[in-house]
Write a protein that holds these residues in place. Structure first.
Motif, PDB file in Angstrom:
ATOM      1  N   ILE A   4     -11.291   4.829  -0.158  1.00 43.92           N
ATOM      2  CA  ILE A   4     -11.912   3.828   0.663  1.00 43.92           C
ATOM      3  C   ILE A   4     -11.340   2.387   0.332  1.00 43.92           C
ATOM      4  CG2 ILE A   4     -13.829   2.625   1.894  1.00 43.92           C
ATOM      5  CD1 ILE A   4     -15.327   5.415   1.808  1.00 43.92           C
ATOM      6  N   GLY A   5     -10.568   1.795   0.922  1.00 36.29           N
ATOM      7  CA  GLY A   5      -9.959   0.242   0.887  1.00 36.29           C
ATOM      8  C   GLY A   5      -8.759   0.623  -0.394  1.00 36.29           C
ATOM      9  N   SER A   6      -7.827   1.227   0.079  1.00 41.01           N
ATOM     10  CA  SER A   6      -6.630   1.561  -1.109  1.00 41.01           C
ATOM     11  C   SER A   6      -5.871   0.191  -1.146  1.00 41.01           C
ATOM     12  CB  SER A   6      -5.786   2.459  -0.120  1.00 41.01           C
ATOM     13  OG  SER A   6      -6.401   3.705   0.185  1.00 41.01           O
ATOM     14  N   GLY A   7      -5.881  -0.720  -0.588  1.00 44.32           N
ATOM     15  CA  GLY A   7      -5.471  -2.258  -1.069  1.00 44.32           C
ATOM     16  C   GLY A   7      -3.776  -1.972  -0.816  1.00 44.32           C
ATOM     17  N   THR A   8      -3.174  -2.218  -2.049  1.00 50.63           N
ATOM     18  CA  THR A   8      -1.924  -2.107  -1.934  1.00 50.63           C
ATOM     19  C   THR A   8      -1.146  -0.794  -1.629  1.00 50.63           C
ATOM     20  OG1 THR A   8      -1.725  -1.824  -4.504  1.00 50.63           O
ATOM     21  CG2 THR A   8      -1.693  -4.091  -3.612  1.00 50.63           C
ATOM     22  N   GLY A   9      -1.877   0.190  -2.153  1.00 52.88           N
ATOM     23  CA  GLY A   9      -1.459   1.792  -2.089  1.00 52.88           C
ATOM     24  C   GLY A   9      -1.084   2.217  -3.761  1.00 52.88           C
ATOM     25  N   GLN A  10      -1.011   1.275  -4.800  1.00 55.12           N
ATOM     26  CA  GLN A  10      -0.608   1.552  -5.817  1.00 55.12           C
ATOM     27  C   GLN A  10      -1.552   2.767  -6.627  1.00 55.12           C
ATOM     28  OE1 GLN A  10      -0.106  -2.855  -6.623  1.00 55.12           O
ATOM     29  NE2 GLN A  10       0.289  -2.092  -8.541  1.00 55.12           N
ATOM     30  N   HIS A  11      -2.663   2.620  -6.580  1.00 49.36           N
ATOM     31  CA  HIS A  11      -3.766   3.672  -6.977  1.00 49.36           C
ATOM     32  C   HIS A  11      -3.573   4.925  -6.371  1.00 49.36           C
ATOM     33  CE1 HIS A  11      -7.036   0.946  -8.546  1.00 49.36           C
ATOM     34  NE2 HIS A  11      -6.286   1.073  -9.617  1.00 49.36           N
ATOM     35  N   ALA A  12      -3.286   5.099  -5.121  1.00 49.62           N
ATOM     36  CA  ALA A  12      -3.028   6.105  -4.420  1.00 49.62           C
ATOM     37  C   ALA A  12      -1.818   6.951  -4.936  1.00 49.62           C
ATOM     38  CB  ALA A  12      -2.749   5.957  -2.980  1.00 49.62           C
ATOM     39  N   CYS A  13      -0.856   6.198  -5.334  1.00 48.90           N
ATOM     40  CA  CYS A  13       0.702   6.565  -5.483  1.00 48.90           C
ATOM     41  C   CYS A  13       0.255   7.465  -6.989  1.00 48.90           C
ATOM     42  CB  CYS A  13       1.533   5.765  -5.751  1.00 48.90           C
ATOM     43  SG  CYS A  13       2.158   5.323  -4.057  1.00 48.90           S
ATOM     44  N   HIS A  14      -0.476   6.550  -7.857  1.00 49.38           N
ATOM     45  CA  HIS A  14      -0.619   6.977  -9.297  1.00 49.38           C
ATOM     46  C   HIS A  14      -1.559   8.497  -9.456  1.00 49.38           C
ATOM     47  CE1 HIS A  14      -0.376   6.365 -13.722  1.00 49.38           C
ATOM     48  NE2 HIS A  14      -1.871   6.562 -13.628  1.00 49.38           N
ATOM     49  N   ASP A  38      -7.701   2.032   4.873  1.00 53.60           N
ATOM     50  CA  ASP A  38      -7.834   0.529   4.637  1.00 53.60           C
ATOM     51  C   ASP A  38      -8.068  -0.131   5.861  1.00 53.60           C
ATOM     52  OD1 ASP A  38      -8.373  -2.108   3.614  1.00 53.60           O
ATOM     53  OD2 ASP A  38      -7.382  -1.499   1.868  1.00 53.60           O
ATOM     54  N   ARG A  39      -8.326  -1.311   6.151  1.00 54.81           N
ATOM     55  CA  ARG A  39      -8.328  -2.178   7.285  1.00 54.81           C
ATOM     56  C   ARG A  39      -6.904  -2.088   7.825  1.00 54.81           C
ATOM     57  NH1 ARG A  39     -12.401  -7.156   5.716  1.00 54.81           N
ATOM     58  NH2 ARG A  39     -14.158  -6.098   6.442  1.00 54.81           N
ATOM     59  N   PRO A  40      -6.648  -2.277   9.162  1.00 49.48           N
ATOM     60  CA  PRO A  40      -5.295  -2.155   9.675  1.00 49.48           C
ATOM     61  C   PRO A  40      -4.195  -2.891   9.040  1.00 49.48           C
ATOM     62  CG  PRO A  40      -6.825  -1.944  11.614  1.00 49.48           C
ATOM     63  CD  PRO A  40      -7.646  -2.256  10.224  1.00 49.48           C
ATOM     64  N   GLU A  41      -4.376  -4.206   8.640  1.00 47.98           N
ATOM     65  CA  GLU A  41      -3.786  -5.176   8.098  1.00 47.98           C
ATOM     66  C   GLU A  41      -2.990  -4.819   6.917  1.00 47.98           C
ATOM     67  OE1 GLU A  41      -7.798  -6.968   7.242  1.00 47.98           O
ATOM     68  OE2 GLU A  41      -6.903  -5.924   9.068  1.00 47.98           O
ATOM     69  N   HIS A  42      -3.575  -3.867   6.010  1.00 52.97           N
ATOM     70  CA  HIS A  42      -3.160  -3.222   4.740  1.00 52.97           C
ATOM     71  C   HIS A  42      -2.172  -2.112   4.979  1.00 52.97           C
ATOM     72  CE1 HIS A  42      -5.624  -6.521   2.581  1.00 52.97           C
ATOM     73  NE2 HIS A  42      -6.507  -6.075   3.258  1.00 52.97           N
ATOM     74  N   LEU A  43      -2.364  -1.266   6.157  1.00 53.12           N
ATOM     75  CA  LEU A  43      -1.764  -0.014   6.089  1.00 53.12           C
ATOM     76  C   LEU A  43      -0.107   0.004   6.003  1.00 53.12           C
ATOM     77  CD1 LEU A  43      -3.565   1.593   9.105  1.00 53.12           C
ATOM     78  CD2 LEU A  43      -4.170   1.635   6.740  1.00 53.12           C
ATOM     79  N   ALA A  44       0.464  -1.411   6.373  1.00 46.45           N
ATOM     80  CA  ALA A  44       1.877  -1.140   6.346  1.00 46.45           C
ATOM     81  C   ALA A  44       2.492  -1.227   4.784  1.00 46.45           C
ATOM     82  CB  ALA A  44       2.593  -2.630   6.893  1.00 46.45           C
ATOM     83  N   VAL A  99     -14.987  10.996  -2.448  1.00 46.49           N
ATOM     84  CA  VAL A  99     -14.528   9.536  -2.184  1.00 46.49           C
ATOM     85  C   VAL A  99     -14.037   8.810  -3.626  1.00 46.49           C
ATOM     86  CG1 VAL A  99     -15.697   7.346  -1.626  1.00 46.49           C
ATOM     87  CG2 VAL A  99     -16.072   9.346  -0.161  1.00 46.49           C
ATOM     88  N   PHE A 100     -13.402   8.048  -3.420  1.00 45.16           N
ATOM     89  CA  PHE A 100     -12.760   7.012  -4.474  1.00 45.16           C
ATOM     90  C   PHE A 100     -12.780   5.615  -3.986  1.00 45.16           C
ATOM     91  CE2 PHE A 100      -9.655   4.503  -6.830  1.00 45.16           C
ATOM     92  CZ  PHE A 100     -10.112   4.374  -8.027  1.00 45.16           C
ATOM     93  N   THR A 101     -13.304   4.622  -4.624  1.00 45.34           N
ATOM     94  CA  THR A 101     -13.163   3.382  -4.073  1.00 45.34           C
ATOM     95  C   THR A 101     -12.735   2.503  -5.347  1.00 45.34           C
ATOM     96  OG1 THR A 101     -13.699   1.520  -2.658  1.00 45.34           O
ATOM     97  CG2 THR A 101     -15.518   3.056  -3.576  1.00 45.34           C
ATOM     98  N   ALA A 102     -12.258   1.562  -5.438  1.00 48.46           N
ATOM     99  CA  ALA A 102     -12.029   0.691  -6.556  1.00 48.46           C
ATOM    100  C   ALA A 102     -11.979  -1.144  -6.284  1.00 48.46           C
ATOM    101  CB  ALA A 102     -10.690   1.016  -7.358  1.00 48.46           C
ATOM    102  N   ASN A 103     -12.655  -1.582  -6.719  1.00 45.91           N
ATOM    103  CA  ASN A 103     -12.513  -3.187  -6.510  1.00 45.91           C
ATOM    104  C   ASN A 103     -12.825  -3.469  -5.201  1.00 45.91           C
ATOM    105  OD1 ASN A 103     -12.206  -3.917  -8.967  1.00 45.91           O
ATOM    106  ND2 ASN A 103      -9.862  -3.652  -8.920  1.00 45.91           N
ATOM    107  N   THR A 104     -13.772  -2.949  -4.468  1.00 46.34           N
ATOM    108  CA  THR A 104     -14.223  -3.266  -2.819  1.00 46.34           C
ATOM    109  C   THR A 104     -15.439  -3.873  -2.573  1.00 46.34           C
ATOM    110  OG1 THR A 104     -14.966  -0.676  -2.677  1.00 46.34           O
ATOM    111  CG2 THR A 104     -12.515  -1.476  -2.271  1.00 46.34           C
TER     112      THR A 104
END
Length: 200
Positions: free
Chosen positions: A35-45, A59-65, A100-105
């Motif tokens: 929840i709240g993947s941000g940049t996507g770096q954590h997801a990839c790692h 994440d919110r729509p504005e971060h998905l791209a 669930v994992f969420t970081a810095n949210t």
């Protein structure tokens, strides 16, 4: 318009320390909702280093791209396409969640948004689901470091509704949502990683 791949230095700094904890917490095959993947770096790692998991960014729509750019580059079969999710959404794009994992949210969310997050988790978490929450917390009403005090001031100047949350208040919300604290891990840079489990 060309979208530049986003980058967070904080993610680079903390991803390995987080991995060392969550690889023991999420040791069995499951789908982890971030929840709240941000940049996507954590997801990839984490998807790369925990191949037994399916990793679901959101994440919110504005971060998905930006997350899509990281995912496209990573080419990981167990890294799912990111989903649009705001914790305030009445309906989440799922039927149930096992992990669930969420970081810095939490510290960038308002108190009401944090309350809504736990209310939604009460609805969507499966029995025995595990929740990992990473970030800074205050304890006994006090900052744990001068750097966290300065960070909190910066957060509130940017958005008065945000700020470092109190551990005890988070535990009240967690308990109301049927979650029990399993571990409170000290992490680098005055952060914590809370591990909670849904009561069966």
């Amino acid at each position: 318009m060309t979208i530049q791949k986003p980058f967070s230095q904080a993610c680079e700094n903390n991803k390995e320390a987080i991995l060392q904890i969550i690889k023991t917490v999420f040791s069995q095959p499951t789908t982890v909702w971030e929840i709240g993947s941000g940049t996507g770096q954590h997801a990839c790692h984490f998807a790369e280093n925990l191949p037994h998991l399916e990793w679901q960014p959101s994440d919110r729509p504005e971060h998905l791209a930006g997350i899509h750019l990281w995912r496209d580059e990573a080419q990981l079969a167990n890294l799912l396409p990111p989903l649009s999710l705001d914790v305030a959404d009445l309906l989440w794009p799922c039927e149930r969640i096992d992990a669930v994992f969420t970081a810095n949210t939490l510290h960038i969310m308002s108190g009401d948004e944090v309350r809504l997050l736990f209310e939604r988790l009460a609805v969507y978490l499966a029995a025995d689901a595990t929740v990992c929450i990473y970030g800074p917390f205050n304890y006994a009403g006090a900052y744990t470091s001068e750097s966290n005090a300065g960070f909190d001031l910066w957060l509130k100047e940017r958005d008065p509704q945000s700020g470092i949350k109190h551990f005890e208040e988070i535990m009240v919300l967690a308990t109301k949502s049927g979650l029990e604290l399993q571990a409170d891990n000290a992490m680098p840079a005055n952060n914590r990683l809370l591990v909670l489990r849904k009561r069966a």
